[in-house]
Each structure stands twice: as structure tokens, then as C-alpha cells.
Design a protein around this motif. Sequence first.
Motif, PDB file in Angstrom:
ATOM      1  N   GLY A 221       2.892   1.959  13.663  1.00 48.56           N
ATOM      2  CA  GLY A 221       1.581   2.107  14.276  1.00 48.56           C
ATOM      3  C   GLY A 221       1.512   3.314  15.190  1.00 48.56           C
ATOM      4  N   ASN A 222       2.556   3.496  15.982  1.00 52.54           N
ATOM      5  CA  ASN A 222       2.613   4.641  16.885  1.00 52.54           C
ATOM      6  C   ASN A 222       2.581   5.950  16.092  1.00 52.54           C
ATOM      7  OD1 ASN A 222       4.587   6.727  18.425  1.00 52.54           O
ATOM      8  ND2 ASN A 222       3.421   5.518  19.903  1.00 52.54           N
ATOM      9  N   ARG A 223       3.333   5.976  15.021  1.00 53.62           N
ATOM     10  CA  ARG A 223       3.378   7.164  14.162  1.00 53.62           C
ATOM     11  C   ARG A 223       2.018   7.419  13.523  1.00 53.62           C
ATOM     12  NH1 ARG A 223       6.772  10.358  11.041  1.00 53.62           N
ATOM     13  NH2 ARG A 223       6.129  10.653   8.881  1.00 53.62           N
ATOM     14  N   ALA A 224       1.411   6.355  13.008  1.00 47.18           N
ATOM     15  CA  ALA A 224       0.102   6.506  12.367  1.00 47.18           C
ATOM     16  C   ALA A 224      -0.936   7.031  13.351  1.00 47.18           C
ATOM     17  CB  ALA A 224      -0.350   5.170  11.778  1.00 47.18           C
ATOM     18  N   GLY A 225      -0.934   6.503  14.568  1.00 51.86           N
ATOM     19  CA  GLY A 225      -1.888   6.956  15.574  1.00 51.86           C
ATOM     20  C   GLY A 225      -1.751   8.438  15.863  1.00 51.86           C
ATOM     21  N   ALA A 226      -0.519   8.894  16.032  1.00 48.30           N
ATOM     22  CA  ALA A 226      -0.279  10.308  16.324  1.00 48.30           C
ATOM     23  C   ALA A 226      -0.683  11.198  15.152  1.00 48.30           C
ATOM     24  CB  ALA A 226       1.197  10.521  16.666  1.00 48.30           C
ATOM     25  N   LEU A 227      -0.388  10.762  13.936  1.00 53.75           N
ATOM     26  CA  LEU A 227      -0.693  11.581  12.762  1.00 53.75           C
ATOM     27  C   LEU A 227      -2.189  11.615  12.470  1.00 53.75           C
ATOM     28  CD1 LEU A 227       2.338  10.518  10.558  1.00 53.75           C
ATOM     29  CD2 LEU A 227       1.967  12.741  11.636  1.00 53.75           C
ATOM     30  N   ILE A 228      -2.876  10.508  12.726  1.00 49.20           N
ATOM     31  CA  ILE A 228      -4.338  10.508  12.580  1.00 49.20           C
ATOM     32  C   ILE A 228      -4.955  11.480  13.576  1.00 49.20           C
ATOM     33  CG2 ILE A 228      -6.424   9.131  12.882  1.00 49.20           C
ATOM     34  CD1 ILE A 228      -4.799   6.724  11.818  1.00 49.20           C
ATOM     35  N   ASN A 229      -4.466  11.435  14.810  1.00 48.22           N
ATOM     36  CA  ASN A 229      -4.987  12.352  15.818  1.00 48.22           C
ATOM     37  C   ASN A 229      -4.714  13.798  15.419  1.00 48.22           C
ATOM     38  OD1 ASN A 229      -6.123  12.912  18.543  1.00 48.22           O
ATOM     39  ND2 ASN A 229      -4.080  13.758  18.878  1.00 48.22           N
ATOM     40  N   HIS A 230      -3.537  14.047  14.876  1.00 54.72           N
ATOM     41  CA  HIS A 230      -3.194  15.407  14.437  1.00 54.72           C
ATOM     42  C   HIS A 230      -4.164  15.866  13.354  1.00 54.72           C
ATOM     43  CE1 HIS A 230      -0.692  18.870  13.494  1.00 54.72           C
ATOM     44  NE2 HIS A 230      -0.787  18.540  12.209  1.00 54.72           N
ATOM     45  N   GLN A 231      -4.502  14.985  12.434  1.00 58.34           N
ATOM     46  CA  GLN A 231      -5.443  15.365  11.380  1.00 58.34           C
ATOM     47  C   GLN A 231      -6.829  15.670  11.942  1.00 58.34           C
ATOM     48  OE1 GLN A 231      -7.124  12.814   7.825  1.00 58.34           O
ATOM     49  NE2 GLN A 231      -5.104  13.607   7.213  1.00 58.34           N
TER      50      GLN A 231
ATOM     51  N   ILE B 116       0.855  -1.184   0.000  1.00 58.10           N
ATOM     52  CA  ILE B 116       0.000   0.000   0.000  1.00 58.10           C
ATOM     53  C   ILE B 116       0.893   1.236   0.000  1.00 58.10           C
ATOM     54  CG2 ILE B 116      -1.783   1.292   1.222  1.00 58.10           C
ATOM     55  CD1 ILE B 116      -2.664  -1.353   2.506  1.00 58.10           C
ATOM     56  N   LYS B 117       0.620   2.153  -0.923  1.00 56.59           N
ATOM     57  CA  LYS B 117       1.432   3.361  -1.023  1.00 56.59           C
ATOM     58  C   LYS B 117       0.970   4.372   0.028  1.00 56.59           C
ATOM     59  CE  LYS B 117       2.506   4.768  -5.135  1.00 56.59           C
ATOM     60  NZ  LYS B 117       2.434   5.386  -6.489  1.00 56.59           N
ATOM     61  N   ILE B 118       1.918   4.852   0.831  1.00 56.30           N
ATOM     62  CA  ILE B 118       1.605   5.846   1.865  1.00 56.30           C
ATOM     63  C   ILE B 118       2.549   7.035   1.723  1.00 56.30           C
ATOM     64  CG2 ILE B 118       0.613   4.251   3.544  1.00 56.30           C
ATOM     65  CD1 ILE B 118       3.355   4.190   4.944  1.00 56.30           C
ATOM     66  N   ASP B 119       2.114   8.175   2.264  1.00 60.60           N
ATOM     67  CA  ASP B 119       2.974   9.354   2.271  1.00 60.60           C
ATOM     68  C   ASP B 119       3.677   9.476   3.608  1.00 60.60           C
ATOM     69  OD1 ASP B 119       1.109  10.364   4.070  1.00 60.60           O
ATOM     70  OD2 ASP B 119       0.180  11.724   2.621  1.00 60.60           O
ATOM     71  N   ASP B 120       4.325  10.609   3.844  1.00 61.31           N
ATOM     72  CA  ASP B 120       5.073  10.800   5.091  1.00 61.31           C
ATOM     73  C   ASP B 120       4.163  10.886   6.313  1.00 61.31           C
ATOM     74  OD1 ASP B 120       7.433  10.798   3.685  1.00 61.31           O
ATOM     75  OD2 ASP B 120       7.579  12.982   3.554  1.00 61.31           O
ATOM     76  N   MET B 121       2.865  11.025   6.075  1.00 60.05           N
ATOM     77  CA  MET B 121       1.897  11.092   7.172  1.00 60.05           C
ATOM     78  C   MET B 121       1.207   9.747   7.400  1.00 60.05           C
ATOM     79  SD  MET B 121       2.154  14.251   8.151  1.00 60.05           S
ATOM     80  CE  MET B 121       0.661  14.736   9.029  1.00 60.05           C
ATOM     81  N   GLN B 122       1.728   8.672   6.780  1.00 59.87           N
ATOM     82  CA  GLN B 122       1.135   7.324   6.869  1.00 59.87           C
ATOM     83  C   GLN B 122      -0.235   7.254   6.177  1.00 59.87           C
ATOM     84  OE1 GLN B 122       4.266   5.471   8.862  1.00 59.87           O
ATOM     85  NE2 GLN B 122       2.383   4.396   8.419  1.00 59.87           N
ATOM     86  N   GLN B 123      -0.570   8.282   5.384  1.00 58.76           N
ATOM     87  CA  GLN B 123      -1.862   8.302   4.708  1.00 58.76           C
ATOM     88  C   GLN B 123      -1.739   7.683   3.328  1.00 58.76           C
ATOM     89  OE1 GLN B 123      -5.424  11.300   4.956  1.00 58.76           O
ATOM     90  NE2 GLN B 123      -3.916  12.154   3.537  1.00 58.76           N
ATOM     91  N   THR B 124      -2.757   6.944   2.934  1.00 56.82           N
ATOM     92  CA  THR B 124      -2.801   6.368   1.603  1.00 56.82           C
ATOM     93  C   THR B 124      -3.196   7.445   0.601  1.00 56.82           C
ATOM     94  OG1 THR B 124      -5.137   5.751   1.636  1.00 56.82           O
ATOM     95  CG2 THR B 124      -3.582   4.220   2.676  1.00 56.82           C
ATOM     96  N   SER B 125      -3.395   7.044  -0.637  1.00 57.81           N
ATOM     97  CA  SER B 125      -3.819   7.989  -1.675  1.00 57.81           C
ATOM     98  C   SER B 125      -5.269   8.414  -1.500  1.00 57.81           C
ATOM     99  CB  SER B 125      -3.626   7.366  -3.058  1.00 57.81           C
ATOM    100  OG  SER B 125      -4.351   6.146  -3.160  1.00 57.81           O
ATOM    101  N   VAL B 126      -5.994   7.763  -0.590  1.00 55.04           N
ATOM    102  CA  VAL B 126      -7.385   8.111  -0.303  1.00 55.04           C
ATOM    103  C   VAL B 126      -7.427   8.926   0.977  1.00 55.04           C
ATOM    104  CG1 VAL B 126      -9.692   7.219   0.213  1.00 55.04           C
ATOM    105  CG2 VAL B 126      -8.246   6.050  -1.467  1.00 55.04           C
ATOM    106  N   ASN B 127      -7.939  10.130   0.909  1.00 48.92           N
ATOM    107  CA  ASN B 127      -7.988  11.002   2.077  1.00 48.92           C
ATOM    108  C   ASN B 127      -8.756  10.347   3.223  1.00 48.92           C
ATOM    109  OD1 ASN B 127      -7.534  13.452   3.513  1.00 48.92           O
ATOM    110  ND2 ASN B 127      -9.625  14.082   3.067  1.00 48.92           N
ATOM    111  N   GLY B 128      -8.145  10.353   4.396  1.00 45.02           N
ATOM    112  CA  GLY B 128      -8.780   9.774   5.579  1.00 45.02           C
ATOM    113  C   GLY B 128      -8.494   8.307   5.793  1.00 45.02           C
ATOM    114  N   VAL B 129      -7.807   7.685   4.852  1.00 43.73           N
ATOM    115  CA  VAL B 129      -7.451   6.270   4.976  1.00 43.73           C
ATOM    116  C   VAL B 129      -5.939   6.161   5.169  1.00 43.73           C
ATOM    117  CG1 VAL B 129      -7.474   3.988   3.892  1.00 43.73           C
ATOM    118  CG2 VAL B 129      -9.385   5.570   3.520  1.00 43.73           C
ATOM    119  N   PHE B 130      -5.548   5.492   6.235  1.00 46.16           N
ATOM    120  CA  PHE B 130      -4.139   5.352   6.591  1.00 46.16           C
ATOM    121  C   PHE B 130      -3.749   3.869   6.577  1.00 46.16           C
ATOM    122  CE2 PHE B 130      -5.697   9.288   8.197  1.00 46.16           C
ATOM    123  CZ  PHE B 130      -4.632  10.180   8.241  1.00 46.16           C
ATOM    124  N   ALA B 131      -2.450   3.610   6.575  1.00 49.71           N
ATOM    125  CA  ALA B 131      -1.966   2.228   6.620  1.00 49.71           C
ATOM    126  C   ALA B 131      -0.649   2.189   7.377  1.00 49.71           C
ATOM    127  CB  ALA B 131      -1.791   1.656   5.220  1.00 49.71           C
TER     128      ALA B 131
END
Length: 300
Positions: free
Chosen positions: A284-294, A251-266
Motif C-alpha cells: 500500500g505504501n509503495r502504491a501510494g508513492a507510485l500513484i503520486n509520482h504518476q 490481479i496482474k500488476i507491474d513494478d509500479m503497482q499498476q494493473t493492465s488498465v492505465n490509471g488503475v492500481f492494485a
Amino acid sequence: MKADFDVIIVGGSYAGLSAAMALGRAIRNVLVLDSGKPCNRQTPHAHNLLTHDGHKPADIAQQALQQVLNYPTIRIKKGIATKASRDENLFKIETDKGQTFTTRKLLFATGIVDTMPEIPGFADCWGISVLHCPYCHGYEVRNEPTAIFANGEAAYEFSKIINNWTKELTLLTNGPSQLTMQQTADLHRHRIIINEKPLQQVVHDGGYIREVHFTDGTSLSINAMYAKLAFEQQCGLPKALGCEFTEAGFIKIDDMQQTSVNGVFAAGDNTTMFRSLSIAIAAGNRAGALINHQLIQEDF
């Protein structure tokens, strides 16, 4: 319409639980959906993980689960996410148990499934003595008679790496070698044997390799074998939602652990070739923090 959860995490292994903990500490309402079948369920011991080196993966996961559930805004449910859709700003997840949940953000920590060759005994040894990573398991079989199950460029690169852990090394190409002349010469120079015979069977004792048998009736005694296997995504929902994938199939993700679909992370093995507990936990820890930031950015 108000969502049932701030975040739904599909996959409750190391990356998923790590993300859940970060989100729980951020006081987010989180649902973790887990099938209960981690990819390392056959592996007897985890290594290269500070404070847990040599521990059983199941014990580490159980401790992680207990700690995550200390946060009252986190719920864990056993089940498989079977359908995902988007309705305006919310995602809807349906499960194999007929339940439906909505969420603002979606995290896939679903891992991958390795494609086992149709060689008797091979799958029984996977994660025990048929290994994918020398950093995770190489020290325990250092200097032991070892094989590599691979061919072509991948076999050449893997041979160079494993040669650091043992000099008793045989490359099993399971058919005609696809190495170049230069690659073949390089391996021979390092006394790495190239065996092109097709494999017939992996003989083992409770998952621990004793020898491999070839179709011509000969055999090779080894204590470990590394393998480069094809894989597929454990979960088809990211593709169904329109997520992009890399050429390698991650799955392609950016530096924010987000996929190409807004609001979907991996996060975790579904996004990277680096398959270790420490990397999955960190992702996982990074993704959790970045989701919360969003979520904060959207709500402030």
C-alpha cells in the motif's frame, strides 16, 4: 472536467490505509471506500509484524485509521463500490448508498474471499485455529498436534513447510490422495501421516479446534489445522474495467503497482499469495508513492 478526488481507494484495510497515508502526506485529495469487513476479522492476534506482534488486528486497524485521518485531505466513507466506469481521463465510482464520485486514479485494495469447504465447524475456526500461514501463526502452535487440509502438489509442498514447525503432522486429503508415489514416500520418510478419510465435522471450542470427525465415525485430536483453499476476488470491479489476472486468479500488476488498465492500481492480498499484514502495508505504501509520482509526471 475536474475530478472529485485525485485518488479513490477501494478497500480500507491495511494496504488501503497504508496507501492513503502515503497519499495524504503527499497532499493528495483521497477518498477511501471501505466495507468494514476485513478478511482477518476473526483472527484474534496478529503476528510477524514489527511493533505490533501479538496485538489484535482490529486494534491495529483502528490505530491506523486514526493516524490516517490526521491528514486533512483524506476522507473515509463506509460503503461498497458497486460500479466503475471510465469517462475520458476520469474514473467514476458508484456505491451501494447511491453516491457517485470521480477520480483521476483508482486503487483497488480489496483483498480476496476464501472458499470454505462445506464441513461444519470449518469456517468457525478460520483465522483462529484453521490457518493459512505458518509465518503468521505457526510459532503459537509449534510442536502441537497439527493437520494440513490439502491434496496433490499443494499438499506435498505445504507439508514440507509445516514440518518445520511441528513433527506431529497429519495430512488430511479429504478423499483419495492425489500425491505421487515419490511424494507419498517422502512424507512417510518424514513420519507425516496421510489420512484419506473424508471429513465430516470440525469440533471446536470458540474457534479453537479440539478434533476432526471423519465420515466413518473415527476422529483425530489436533490443536491446529492449515488449509490451502480456493479463493475469489472480493471485488468484481477490476475485471469489469478490463484488468488482467494471473493464472492463479490474482490481479496482474507491474513494478509500479499498476494493473493492465492505465490509471488503475492494485495492492494487497488481491495481487499476491503472500498474505501478511507487513506485506500488505508495504504494498500500500509503495502504491501510494507510485500513484503520486504518476500524478506529478502528468501535471508538471
